[in-house]
Design a protein around this motif. Structure first.
Motif, mmCIF file in Angstrom:
data_model
loop_
_atom_site.group_PDB
_atom_site.id
_atom_site.type_symbol
_atom_site.label_atom_id
_atom_site.label_comp_id
_atom_site.label_asym_id
_atom_site.label_seq_id
_atom_site.Cartn_x
_atom_site.Cartn_y
_atom_site.Cartn_z
ATOM 1 N N GLN A 63 0.828 -1.206 0.000
ATOM 2 C CA GLN A 63 0.000 0.000 0.000
ATOM 3 C C GLN A 63 0.861 1.255 0.000
ATOM 4 N N LEU A 64 2.004 1.198 0.677
ATOM 5 C CA LEU A 64 2.846 2.384 0.806
ATOM 6 C C LEU A 64 4.316 1.990 0.669
ATOM 7 N N TRP A 65 4.966 2.585 -0.285
ATOM 8 C CA TRP A 65 6.388 2.368 -0.508
ATOM 9 C C TRP A 65 7.095 3.709 -0.325
ATOM 10 N N VAL A 66 8.219 3.691 0.350
ATOM 11 C CA VAL A 66 9.023 4.902 0.508
ATOM 12 C C VAL A 66 10.416 4.629 -0.055
ATOM 13 N N ALA A 67 11.052 5.695 -0.527
ATOM 14 C CA ALA A 67 12.371 5.548 -1.147
ATOM 15 C C ALA A 67 13.269 6.690 -0.714
ATOM 16 N N ASP A 68 14.549 6.422 -0.746
ATOM 17 C CA ASP A 68 15.536 7.448 -0.427
ATOM 18 C C ASP A 68 16.800 7.147 -1.218
ATOM 19 N N MET A 69 17.570 8.183 -1.453
ATOM 20 C CA MET A 69 18.829 8.036 -2.170
ATOM 21 C C MET A 69 19.877 8.899 -1.481
ATOM 22 N N THR A 70 21.095 8.409 -1.421
ATOM 23 C CA THR A 70 22.159 9.182 -0.813
ATOM 24 C C THR A 70 23.439 9.002 -1.620
ATOM 25 N N TYR A 71 24.365 9.912 -1.415
ATOM 26 C CA TYR A 71 25.650 9.872 -2.083
ATOM 27 C C TYR A 71 26.708 9.479 -1.064
ATOM 28 N N ILE A 72 27.623 8.601 -1.459
ATOM 29 C CA ILE A 72 28.713 8.189 -0.589
ATOM 30 C C ILE A 72 30.013 8.589 -1.272
ATOM 31 N N PRO A 73 30.801 9.505 -0.660
ATOM 32 C CA PRO A 73 32.053 9.895 -1.310
ATOM 33 C C PRO A 73 33.029 8.719 -1.366
ATOM 34 N N MET A 76 37.265 7.839 -6.252
ATOM 35 C CA MET A 76 37.177 8.307 -7.635
ATOM 36 C C MET A 76 35.879 9.059 -7.936
ATOM 37 N N GLY A 77 35.161 9.495 -6.934
ATOM 38 C CA GLY A 77 33.910 10.219 -7.149
ATOM 39 C C GLY A 77 32.896 9.846 -6.092
ATOM 40 N N PHE A 78 31.664 9.612 -6.518
ATOM 41 C CA PHE A 78 30.601 9.267 -5.594
ATOM 42 C C PHE A 78 30.034 7.899 -5.912
ATOM 43 N N LEU A 79 29.605 7.215 -4.882
ATOM 44 C CA LEU A 79 28.787 6.015 -5.036
ATOM 45 C C LEU A 79 27.366 6.437 -4.693
ATOM 46 N N TYR A 80 26.392 5.876 -5.356
ATOM 47 C CA TYR A 80 25.009 6.229 -5.128
ATOM 48 C C TYR A 80 24.299 5.046 -4.491
ATOM 49 N N LEU A 81 23.634 5.300 -3.394
ATOM 50 C CA LEU A 81 22.907 4.256 -2.680
ATOM 51 C C LEU A 81 21.426 4.627 -2.674
ATOM 52 N N ALA A 82 20.615 3.749 -3.233
ATOM 53 C CA ALA A 82 19.162 3.975 -3.254
ATOM 54 C C ALA A 82 18.501 2.803 -2.553
ATOM 55 N N LYS A 83 17.464 3.110 -1.797
ATOM 56 C CA LYS A 83 16.716 2.031 -1.144
ATOM 57 C C LYS A 83 15.228 2.317 -1.241
ATOM 58 N N ILE A 84 14.476 1.246 -1.356
ATOM 59 C CA ILE A 84 13.020 1.316 -1.428
ATOM 60 C C ILE A 84 12.466 0.355 -0.395
ATOM 61 N N ILE A 85 11.536 0.836 0.429
ATOM 62 C CA ILE A 85 11.013 0.031 1.523
ATOM 63 C C ILE A 85 9.505 -0.042 1.406
#
Length: 87
Positions: A63-73, A76-85
């Protein structure tokens, strides 16, 4: 690094470590924390509306999904971490 190697019984100078690293084309990690702007908000557009009114409760699955994304230095740049719950 020379201090750590010297503690392990390896006699080496800082200049030699720098030369060897330069020849191997590797770089050390900087202890300085830089500030990097990763998102620039376009002031012509309004933010997305809050569809759940900050109530993160659901009576059943899917019924309800939430998501977030963050950057990890990283080196050689950034890693991107996304999660959906599924709330």
């Amino acid at each position: 690094m020379p201090r750590t190697l010297n503690e392990q019984g390896v006699c080496i100078s800082r200049q030699r470590v720098l030369r060897l690293m330069r020849e191997a084309r590797i770089h050390g990690i900087s202890k300085r924390r830089g500030f990097t702007v990763t998102t620039r908000r376009d002031k012509r557009h309004t933010p997305a509306s809050d569809l759940v009114n900050r109530r993160f409760n659901a009576s059943d699955s899917n019924q309800l999904w939430v998501a977030d994304m963050t950057y990890i230095p990283a080196w050689m740049g950034f890693l991107y971490l996304a999660k959906i719950i599924n709330v």
